[in-house]
Scaffold this motif. Structure first.
Motif, PDB file in Angstrom:
ATOM      1  N   ALA A   1      16.324 -27.156  16.903  1.00 54.85           N
ATOM      2  CA  ALA A   1      15.937 -28.313  17.645  1.00 54.85           C
ATOM      3  C   ALA A   1      15.241 -29.433  16.999  1.00 54.85           C
ATOM      4  O   ALA A   1      14.296 -29.142  15.974  1.00 54.85           O
ATOM      5  N   GLU A   2      15.842 -30.677  16.926  1.00 60.57           N
ATOM      6  CA  GLU A   2      15.388 -31.745  16.219  1.00 60.57           C
ATOM      7  C   GLU A   2      13.786 -32.054  16.282  1.00 60.57           C
ATOM      8  O   GLU A   2      13.472 -32.150  17.391  1.00 60.57           O
ATOM      9  N   GLY A   3      13.270 -31.906  15.279  1.00 61.26           N
ATOM     10  CA  GLY A   3      11.812 -32.376  15.301  1.00 61.26           C
ATOM     11  C   GLY A   3      10.935 -31.422  15.887  1.00 61.26           C
ATOM     12  O   GLY A   3       9.750 -31.568  16.013  1.00 61.26           O
ATOM     13  N   ILE A   4      11.481 -30.246  16.054  1.00 60.00           N
ATOM     14  CA  ILE A   4      10.606 -28.997  16.313  1.00 60.00           C
ATOM     15  C   ILE A   4      10.207 -28.139  15.161  1.00 60.00           C
ATOM     16  O   ILE A   4      11.102 -27.715  14.488  1.00 60.00           O
ATOM     17  N   THR A   5       8.804 -27.899  14.986  1.00 58.87           N
ATOM     18  CA  THR A   5       8.348 -27.432  13.748  1.00 58.87           C
ATOM     19  C   THR A   5       7.858 -26.043  14.231  1.00 58.87           C
ATOM     20  O   THR A   5       7.426 -25.207  13.093  1.00 58.87           O
ATOM     21  N   GLY A   6       7.383 -25.777  15.302  1.00 66.11           N
ATOM     22  CA  GLY A   6       6.575 -24.719  15.544  1.00 66.11           C
ATOM     23  C   GLY A   6       7.016 -23.922  16.781  1.00 66.11           C
ATOM     24  O   GLY A   6       7.518 -24.796  17.853  1.00 66.11           O
ATOM     25  N   ALA A   7       7.095 -22.795  17.032  1.00 66.97           N
ATOM     26  CA  ALA A   7       7.414 -22.292  18.357  1.00 66.97           C
ATOM     27  C   ALA A   7       6.340 -21.047  18.791  1.00 66.97           C
ATOM     28  O   ALA A   7       6.022 -20.367  17.675  1.00 66.97           O
ATOM     29  N   ARG A   8       6.050 -20.994  19.975  1.00 66.09           N
ATOM     30  CA  ARG A   8       5.256 -19.728  20.442  1.00 66.09           C
ATOM     31  C   ARG A   8       5.978 -18.871  21.523  1.00 66.09           C
ATOM     32  O   ARG A   8       6.402 -19.702  22.587  1.00 66.09           O
ATOM     33  N   VAL A   9       6.276 -17.762  21.337  1.00 61.49           N
ATOM     34  CA  VAL A   9       7.016 -16.956  22.303  1.00 61.49           C
ATOM     35  C   VAL A   9       6.316 -15.772  22.910  1.00 61.49           C
ATOM     36  O   VAL A   9       5.734 -15.047  21.924  1.00 61.49           O
ATOM     37  N   LEU A  10       5.855 -15.857  24.031  1.00 59.58           N
ATOM     38  CA  LEU A  10       5.064 -14.682  24.622  1.00 59.58           C
ATOM     39  C   LEU A  10       5.953 -13.714  25.467  1.00 59.58           C
ATOM     40  O   LEU A  10       6.601 -14.259  26.556  1.00 59.58           O
ATOM     41  N   ILE A  11       5.818 -12.442  25.440  1.00 58.80           N
ATOM     42  CA  ILE A  11       6.804 -11.603  26.106  1.00 58.80           C
ATOM     43  C   ILE A  11       5.833 -10.391  26.678  1.00 58.80           C
ATOM     44  O   ILE A  11       5.196  -9.854  25.638  1.00 58.80           O
ATOM     45  N   ASP A  12       5.900 -10.224  27.962  1.00 58.56           N
ATOM     46  CA  ASP A  12       5.279  -8.969  28.452  1.00 58.56           C
ATOM     47  C   ASP A  12       6.575  -7.978  28.897  1.00 58.56           C
ATOM     48  O   ASP A  12       7.427  -8.586  29.537  1.00 58.56           O
ATOM     49  N   GLU A  13       6.301  -7.042  28.711  1.00 57.57           N
ATOM     50  CA  GLU A  13       7.330  -5.820  29.095  1.00 57.57           C
ATOM     51  C   GLU A  13       6.841  -4.906  30.022  1.00 57.57           C
ATOM     52  O   GLU A  13       5.846  -4.294  30.022  1.00 57.57           O
ATOM     53  N   TYR A  14       7.484  -4.659  31.423  1.00 60.96           N
ATOM     54  CA  TYR A  14       7.179  -4.025  32.334  1.00 60.96           C
ATOM     55  C   TYR A  14       7.797  -2.673  32.056  1.00 60.96           C
ATOM     56  O   TYR A  14       8.950  -2.523  31.601  1.00 60.96           O
ATOM     57  N   ALA A  15       7.004  -1.536  32.328  1.00 57.21           N
ATOM     58  CA  ALA A  15       7.506  -0.240  32.080  1.00 57.21           C
ATOM     59  C   ALA A  15       8.159   0.362  33.428  1.00 57.21           C
ATOM     60  O   ALA A  15       7.552   0.519  34.486  1.00 57.21           O
ATOM     61  N   TRP A  16       9.520   0.978  33.177  1.00 57.64           N
ATOM     62  CA  TRP A  16      10.208   1.595  34.171  1.00 57.64           C
ATOM     63  C   TRP A  16      10.530   2.887  33.625  1.00 57.64           C
ATOM     64  O   TRP A  16      10.820   3.289  32.478  1.00 57.64           O
ATOM     65  N   GLN A  17      10.612   3.892  34.847  1.00 56.08           N
ATOM     66  CA  GLN A  17      11.047   5.267  34.325  1.00 56.08           C
ATOM     67  C   GLN A  17      11.887   5.647  35.217  1.00 56.08           C
ATOM     68  O   GLN A  17      12.393   5.240  36.333  1.00 56.08           O
TER      69      GLN A  17
END
Ligand SMILES: O=c1[nH]c(=O)c2[nH]c(=O)[nH]c2[nH]1
Length: 296
Positions: A91-107
């Motif tokens: 992405a033009e001009g983008i120098t940083g990114a933050r990615v947050l992920i929560d994972e739900y547990a299934w059984q």
């Protein structure tokens, strides 16, 4: 009077992504909540509405879904690193990114021994989490868990605290200790077996909670963080947020009954909130890694 634009980021919050691996009749599923946020040369969009560097949040959301199809999602840390590096490198001009992920547990629903091939139940409230920060060519990974509810029915005391005219809390040498653990731990590098490390940090902290004879939840917090660091050289620091889920002894005297630490009222609020960072002395701090994670 000078007014300027301060730090900022923007992205799509809480993209709900569910994938089904249908490569065999025994399906497996992943259930994620993904948030992305981008930083960089974004003065123009704020100052004049020039969107030249503003990759739409809608595109960020679509990228999450497309990436999930192009390659198996895998561990949440790897998926977050892939997404963050993609945004920063394309992405033009983008120098940083933050990615947050929560994972739900299934059984799997237990049907005849090994569990059903394609029917699942949500295992518990606990979420596995990651917060990945891409800052130029640097990557920080902070993994963790949320809402892991634990309880000790004895082995917890609380006494010796200061008393003033507002103190009513009785001292105790035997109480219930319960909390919903939110923990985040920062990795020193990205060459990590994420799933194995997660399971091991989690197990280590649980063991420390169980085996520490606690004189205060603060002491348990420190013991949990210290044990995690001692057993995991790949981890630089652990941050814990522990609500003290108070269990009050019910007064049964009006009914002519003794309450010998057996019958409690589980209050849901207010709750004490015990938070802290346990860290290695010889590792530099990395404030960028923690920027915009909600917990302490
Ligand atoms: O473990 C505890 N820490 C406190 O700081 C505190 N304060 C309180 O009222 N109960 C408790 N328990």
């Amino acid at each position: 009077m000078g007014i300027s634009m301060g730090p900022n980021q923007y992205g799509k919050a809480e993209v709900r992504l569910v994938t089904v691996d249908r490569s065999t009749p025994r399906h497996s599923i992943k259930d994620l909540n993904v948030s992305s946020a981008l930083r960089g040369d974004l003065d123009a969009v704020h100052l004049t509405g020039d969107n030249g560097n503003c990759l739409p949040t809608d595109t960020q959301k679509n990228t999450v879904y497309a990436f999930a199809k192009e390659q198996p999602v895998g561990e949440i840390e790897d998926f977050a690193l892939r997404l963050g590096r993609h945004f920063v490198s394309t992405a033009e001009g983008i120098t940083g990114a933050r990615v947050l992920i929560d994972e739900y547990a299934w059984q799997r629903i237990p049907v005849e021994g090994t569990g059903h091939d394609h029917s699942f139940s949500r295992a518990h409230d606990e979420k596995r989490t990651t917060a990945v920060t891409i800052d130029g060519d640097q990557a920080h990974v902070v993994s963790g868990l949320k809402d892991l509810v634990v309880l000790k029915s004895t082995g917890s005391e609380f006494w010796g605290y200061p008393k003033d005219e507002y103190t009513t809390l009785p001292e105790t040498t035997d109480r219930i200790l319960s909390t919903a653990v939110t923990a985040r731990w920062r990795y020193l590098h990205t060459d990590v077996d994420w799933a194995k490390s997660f399971e091991s940090v989690r197990a280590t902290m649980l063991e420390a909670f169980a085996t520490t004879h606690s004189l205060a939840l603060q002491q348990s917090l420190h013991a949990m963080g210290k044990a995690a660091l001692e057993a995991h050289p790949e981890v630089a620091e652990v941050r814990l947020s522990l609500p003290n889920k108070h269990h009050f002894l019910v007064d049964l005297k009006p009914f002519g009954l003794e309450n010998d630490n057996e019958v409690f009222f589980a209050a849901d609020r207010p709750y004490g909130l015990i938070e802290g960072v346990v860290r290695r002395d010889d590792v530099p701090e990395a404030p960028m890694a923690w920027y915009s994670t909600a917990e302490f």
